[in-house]
Scaffold this active site. Structure first.
Site, short mmCIF file in Angstrom:
data_model
loop_
_atom_site.label_atom_id
_atom_site.label_comp_id
_atom_site.label_asym_id
_atom_site.label_seq_id
_atom_site.Cartn_x
_atom_site.Cartn_y
_atom_site.Cartn_z
N TRP A 1 41.05 73.81 8.58
CA TRP A 1 41.99 74.87 8.93
C TRP A 1 42.47 75.62 7.68
O TRP A 1 42.73 76.81 7.74
CB TRP A 1 43.21 74.28 9.64
CG TRP A 1 43.00 73.87 11.06
CD1 TRP A 1 43.14 74.65 12.17
CD2 TRP A 1 42.63 72.57 11.54
NE1 TRP A 1 42.88 73.93 13.31
CE2 TRP A 1 42.57 72.63 12.96
CE3 TRP A 1 42.35 71.35 10.92
CZ2 TRP A 1 42.24 71.54 13.75
CZ3 TRP A 1 42.02 70.26 11.70
CH2 TRP A 1 41.96 70.36 13.10
N ARG B 1 45.54 61.95 12.60
CA ARG B 1 44.97 62.27 13.91
C ARG B 1 44.97 61.05 14.82
O ARG B 1 45.23 61.15 16.03
CB ARG B 1 43.55 62.80 13.74
CG ARG B 1 42.88 63.18 15.05
CD ARG B 1 41.57 63.93 14.82
NE ARG B 1 40.89 64.16 16.09
CZ ARG B 1 39.74 63.61 16.44
NH1 ARG B 1 39.11 62.78 15.60
NH2 ARG B 1 39.20 63.86 17.61
N HIS C 1 46.90 61.13 18.37
CA HIS C 1 46.21 60.98 19.64
C HIS C 1 46.62 59.71 20.39
O HIS C 1 46.61 59.69 21.62
CB HIS C 1 44.70 61.01 19.42
CG HIS C 1 44.17 62.39 19.20
ND1 HIS C 1 43.02 62.86 19.81
CD2 HIS C 1 44.63 63.41 18.43
CE1 HIS C 1 42.81 64.11 19.44
NE2 HIS C 1 43.77 64.47 18.58
#
Length: 429
Positions: free
Chosen positions: A321, A147, A151
């Site tokens: 998820w 992540r 990002h």
């Protein structure tokens, strides 16, 4: 010491969240995936294979922690979301193949080609040694490093040439304060000791290399690392930047008025009203802006969101998820198509009684969960963001989603190509 403070903060967070999830998991029945693993363990064809185990627990024989390619774990059933023209997927047959298994703890070069300076090989080895960490979500730092890399790279704007992984701008206040970057200070804190040990590597290169090592270590694509990113010396680069370049989970969707009944914000097909605007945001405002097409968009989301989980105190959303959030698979794509999804908000306290309190987002936010009110089940707790579900609702995206739901090898290849492209945008390589 900021690093020690962050690690202690992580440990407190981990203790609170894992106690809740373990309470649910201990009471659930064996899932179909676990049943398959037990059956596979009995097969003589699998003797000697090894899956994801911590380095201190490696064994020459397979165990119940061994994990085959998730192609074997797909549970295809009737398609739930079917936009006009959408196809219904059939349950595939699976036969164990030697290529379905990889010893991801074996010694490798970890994405660093031989012609690159030994510095990066040494850094990669250091990153590999720290990747399995019981103090963080589900025992792995790979998801949060992924992540961080995503990002830091996802700010790129092709028209102006600004943003991207080159510069490591998240070290400075303006970029770090982007709401979409909440919680990534923890990832940066985990990497700070590596930077101190190897001061020659730039933060920009370190963040990307950590993601590459994490992907390979968890059975994902092996990406060749190209060094050369240069850190911004100060925050003057922000003059050409702005917030809003990273995807927002509910942008342009109609707000819900009653936190206790978010179903009023759904259309007749079970889609959130205003989802078309959210789809435009994801497609045009975020990924087209960087130079990706629809296939690459779906590959990036299917490969990236199979990792990790959301935290209400960071992103405002909650839960993983997929069932196995520290292993590469096509589980995200398959589950999105095959499972039934219910829109919930923080006010949906019925989730608590089902052992799924971890799936309640922060007040004011909405997400989909694989639970149904008044219906108990033994399925693992999973969620999807509204921005995830547009892949199933939009016919252009869904075409690629269905391919990846059936073919993990195709996803692994396409995600690898797209993620390497993402992490090199604006670097001049």
């Amino acid at each position: 010491d900021i690093y020690q403070f962050k690690v202690e903060q992580v440990n407190r967070h981990k203790k609170n969240t894992t106690q809740q999830s373990q309470s649910h998991l201990s009471s659930t029945k064996m899932t179909r995936a676990t049943m398959k693993l037990h059956l596979l363990a009995l097969s003589s064809t699998l003797v000697g294979t090894s899956g994801f185990v911590a380095p201190t627990q490696q064994s020459s024989t397979s165990s119940t922690s061994s994990s085959p390619s998730s192609t074997a774990l797909n549970k295809f059933k009737r398609t739930h979301w079917t936009p006009q023209g959408g196809a219904t997927l059939q349950r595939p047959k699976w036969t164990p193949q030697s290529s379905d298994y990889t010893d991801i703890n074996s010694e490798t070069s970890y994405s660093v080609p031989s012609h690159v300076s030994p510095l990066y090989t040494d850094v990669a080895s250091e990153l590999k040694a720290m990747m399995d960490n019981p103090s963080w979500d589900d025992g792995s730092l790979a998801p949060i490093f992924l992540r961080l890399a995503w990002h830091s790279s996802g700010t790129y704007d092709a028209a102006s040439g600004t943003g991207g992984s080159n510069g490591a701008g998240m070290r400075f206040q303006n970029e770090a304060a982007d709401p979409e970057n909440a919680g990534l200070d923890i990832a940066r804190a985990f990497l700070e000791p590596v930077k101190r040990k190897f001061p020659e590597i730039s933060y920009s290169d370190l963040w990307i290399l950590a993601a590459y090592v994490g992907l390979e270590h968890t059975g994902g694509p092996v990406l060749e690392f190209t060094p050369g990113r240069v850190d911004h010396p100060d925050e003057s680069y922000w003059e050409g930047m702005s917030y809003g370049r990273l995807p927002a989970a509910e942008k342009y969707c109609c707000p819900h008025l009653d936190d206790n009944d978010v179903s009023t914000s759904l259309d007749a097909q079970g889609r959130v009203q205003g989802w078309e605007g959210l789809c435009t945001h994801v497609r045009n405002e975020v990924f087209y802006r960087m130079g990706f097409d629809d296939k690459e968009i779906v590959a990036l989301l299917c490969g990236g969101h199979v990792y990790g989980r959301c935290h209400p105190n960071a992103s405002g959303y909650a839960g993983p998820w997929v069932e196995h959030p520290t292993e590469f698979s096509n589980e995200y794509a398959a589950d999105m198509i095959e499972d039934d999804w219910t829109l919930v908000s923080h006010g949906d306290t019925w989730l608590d009684a089902q052992g799924a309190a971890e799936l309640r987002p922060a007040p004011g936010n909405r997400q989909f969960v694989n639970k149904m009110k008044y219906k108990m089940d033994d399925e693992p707790n999973q969620m999807m963001l509204l921005s995830d579900m547009v892949l199933a609702w939009d016919p252009g995206f869904r075409t690629h989603l269905e391919v990846y739901a059936e073919d993990e090898d195709a996803l692994k290849h396409d995600f690898g190509v797209a993620f390497k492209k993402l992490t090199e945008l604006g670097c001049g390589f």
